[in-house]
Enzyme design. Structure first.
Site, PDB file in Angstrom:
ATOM      1  N   PRO A 139       0.774  -1.247   0.000  1.00 12.87           N
ATOM      2  CA  PRO A 139       0.000   0.000   0.000  1.00 12.87           C
ATOM      3  C   PRO A 139       0.801   1.290   0.000  1.00 12.87           C
ATOM      4  O   PRO A 139       0.207   2.364  -0.039  1.00 12.87           O
ATOM      5  CB  PRO A 139      -0.828  -0.121   1.290  1.00 12.87           C
ATOM      6  N   ASP A 162       5.664   2.892 -10.614  1.00 12.33           N
ATOM      7  CA  ASP A 162       4.435   3.686 -10.616  1.00 12.33           C
ATOM      8  C   ASP A 162       4.469   4.707  -9.488  1.00 12.33           C
ATOM      9  O   ASP A 162       5.238   4.579  -8.539  1.00 12.33           O
ATOM     10  CB  ASP A 162       3.211   2.775 -10.403  1.00 12.33           C
ATOM     11  N   LYS A 182       1.035   7.115 -13.657  1.00 10.16           N
ATOM     12  CA  LYS A 182      -0.157   7.630 -14.329  1.00 10.16           C
ATOM     13  C   LYS A 182      -0.909   8.522 -13.351  1.00 10.16           C
ATOM     14  O   LYS A 182      -1.470   8.048 -12.363  1.00 10.16           O
ATOM     15  CB  LYS A 182      -1.048   6.479 -14.799  1.00 10.16           C
ATOM     16  N   GLY A 213       2.207  -0.258  -6.842  1.00  3.77           N
ATOM     17  CA  GLY A 213       1.569  -0.247  -5.541  1.00  3.77           C
ATOM     18  C   GLY A 213       0.574  -1.390  -5.447  1.00  3.77           C
ATOM     19  O   GLY A 213       0.086  -1.894  -6.459  1.00  3.77           O
ATOM     20  N   GLY A 214       0.283  -1.819  -4.224  1.00  8.87           N
ATOM     21  CA  GLY A 214      -0.688  -2.888  -4.033  1.00  8.87           C
ATOM     22  C   GLY A 214      -0.213  -4.199  -4.622  1.00  8.87           C
ATOM     23  O   GLY A 214       0.934  -4.599  -4.440  1.00  8.87           O
ATOM     24  N   ASP A 215      -1.105  -4.874  -5.334  1.00  3.61           N
ATOM     25  CA  ASP A 215      -0.779  -6.125  -6.019  1.00  3.61           C
ATOM     26  C   ASP A 215      -0.912  -5.907  -7.527  1.00  3.61           C
ATOM     27  O   ASP A 215      -1.876  -5.279  -7.980  1.00  3.61           O
ATOM     28  CB  ASP A 215      -1.718  -7.243  -5.565  1.00  3.61           C
ATOM     29  N   THR A 243      -2.655  -6.024  -1.392  1.00  2.00           N
ATOM     30  CA  THR A 243      -3.541  -5.095  -2.084  1.00  2.00           C
ATOM     31  C   THR A 243      -4.133  -4.072  -1.133  1.00  2.00           C
ATOM     32  O   THR A 243      -4.468  -4.371   0.013  1.00  2.00           O
ATOM     33  CB  THR A 243      -4.674  -5.844  -2.805  1.00  2.00           C
ATOM     34  N   MET A 297     -10.343   3.276  -6.663  1.00  2.00           N
ATOM     35  CA  MET A 297     -10.382   4.284  -7.733  1.00  2.00           C
ATOM     36  C   MET A 297     -11.771   4.902  -7.851  1.00  2.00           C
ATOM     37  O   MET A 297     -12.315   5.059  -8.943  1.00  2.00           O
ATOM     38  CB  MET A 297      -9.956   3.650  -9.068  1.00  2.00           C
TER      39      MET A 297
END
Length: 368
Positions: A139, A162, A182, A213-215, A243, A297
């Site tokens: 995270p 990222d 992004k 980040g996350g999975d 995640t 998101m």
């Protein structure tokens, strides 16, 4: 002076004014490490990579878009030269000394991650060909990346990263860093270009890590990257990550499952709202599942989603919580219910990244 690889732990930077000169890939790991330590960061650079721009837009640092001036060091407690230009970095360090300011000193000459593009061992082809490792970084806190993921980053030749990855793990590494972050409704690297970067560097015989980040496989487009590499004959290794769908609620003290409250949870993307022709989610059925709902998101679309939930029969008093910047010093938690969470998130000025959980566990309070 302070050695560059050690300032994060040996100098108390929390709440201190820190000047970072440079905003390219060379500076990225240092900036992230300072952010993780709670420093008040100012970046001076005519241009910055996408992840640094994102931090500036989220109010996590100040970016002064111009060339460095000697007087800049006078108003800061710590100065970090990170331009990748040995001459300019030396000048910044000299200015810091002249003004009596703490200053980090790079441990080595700029490597492949620098803005100068020096040719070192990390950029030379290796025997046996290259490979790609997809690393889910968790995270955002560098301490929450897996042991295997951290080892992959530390032994990489190239890291393609990222904006939400745990960028602090890059600090002190002699590795080429390519930022393909992004930014929502902002600068963005097309997925096709990212796929091409992975393949080209692996074909050149390098060990490539794709750090997210996350999975990588939970709304991370890792499957697309695996397909592209496999089609090109590139060996791919997957290192799963934690995640944010689970970590975000957990870091706010909310279990996504709890005996007596829920028998499951559903994770969906809120990238497009109900009614949008691109949406493939049956939002009405989701409202009636009886499971907790985790929305990723979904900051911009939260009003439309919650309104649809109520219209489809979900009790407006159902608890809801939004967690922003989970695992980072800037983490914020906004609580409400389905009827009020969207307005409370807007009033609090919450932006991406954020996770919203809707359901009985969102009202969880451990008994004492």
């Amino acid at each position: 002076m302070a050695r560059d690889a050690g300032f994060r732990t040996t100098l108390p930077v929390s709440g201190r004014r820190v000047l970072v000169v440079g905003g390219g890939s060379t500076a990225l790991g240092r900036i992230a490490a300072l952010r993780d330590a709670g420093a008040e960061i100012t970046v001076i650079a005519p241009e910055v990579v996408q992840s640094v721009q994102d931090l500036a837009e989220r109010g996590l640092l100040r970016w002064d878009s111009r060339a460095y001036d000697t007087a800049d060091v006078s108003d800061h407690d710590l100065v970090v030269p990170a331009t990748g230009d040995p001459g300019l970095d030396a000048r910044v360090a000299g200015d810091a000394q002249a003004f009596g300011r703490w200053c980090t000193v790079p441990d080595a000459v700029p490597g492949p991650g620098s803005d100068t593009g020096s040719d070192t061992d990390a950029t030379r082809p290796r025997a046996g060909g290259g490979s790609v490792t997809l690393v889910g970084g968790g995270p955002g806190d560098p301490g929450l990346i897996t042991v295997a993921g951290l080892e992959a980053v530390r032994t990489a030749d190239v890291v393609v990263t990222d904006r939400l990855a745990p960028l602090g793990v890059l600090h002190g590494l002699d590795v080429e860093v390519i930022d393909v972050g992004k930014i929502p409704r902002g600068r963005s690297t097309p997925q096709e270009a990212i796929n091409r970067i992975l393949v080209e560097h692996a074909r050149a015989g390098r060990r490539v890590v794709r750090l997210k980040g996350g999975d990588s496989f939970v709304f991370g487009r890792g499957g697309e990257e695996m397909e592209a590499c496999t089609a090109a004959g590139i060996p791919v290794v997957v290192v799963p990550g934690v995640t944010s769908a689970i970590a975000g609620p957990a870091l706010a003290g909310i279990p996504v499952t709890h005996r007596g409250l829920t028998q499951g949870f559903t994770v969906v993307s809120g990238h497009v709202p109900p009614g949008d022709p691109r949406s493939t989610v049956d939002w009405g059925a989701l409202a009636r599942t009886g499971t907790d709902i985790v929305l990723l998101m979904a900051v911009a679309t939260l009003p439309a989603i919650t309104q649809t939930f109520v219209a489809e029969g979900l009790d407006p008093a159902t608890p809801a919580v939004t967690i922003a910047d989970a695992a980072l010093p800037t983490q914020r938690v906004v609580r409400g219910d389905v009827a009020t969470i969207a307005s409370r998130v807007a009033e609090a000025g919450i932006g991406a990244p954020a996770v919203t959980i809707v359901g009985r566990v969102a009202g969880f309070a451990p008994s004492v």
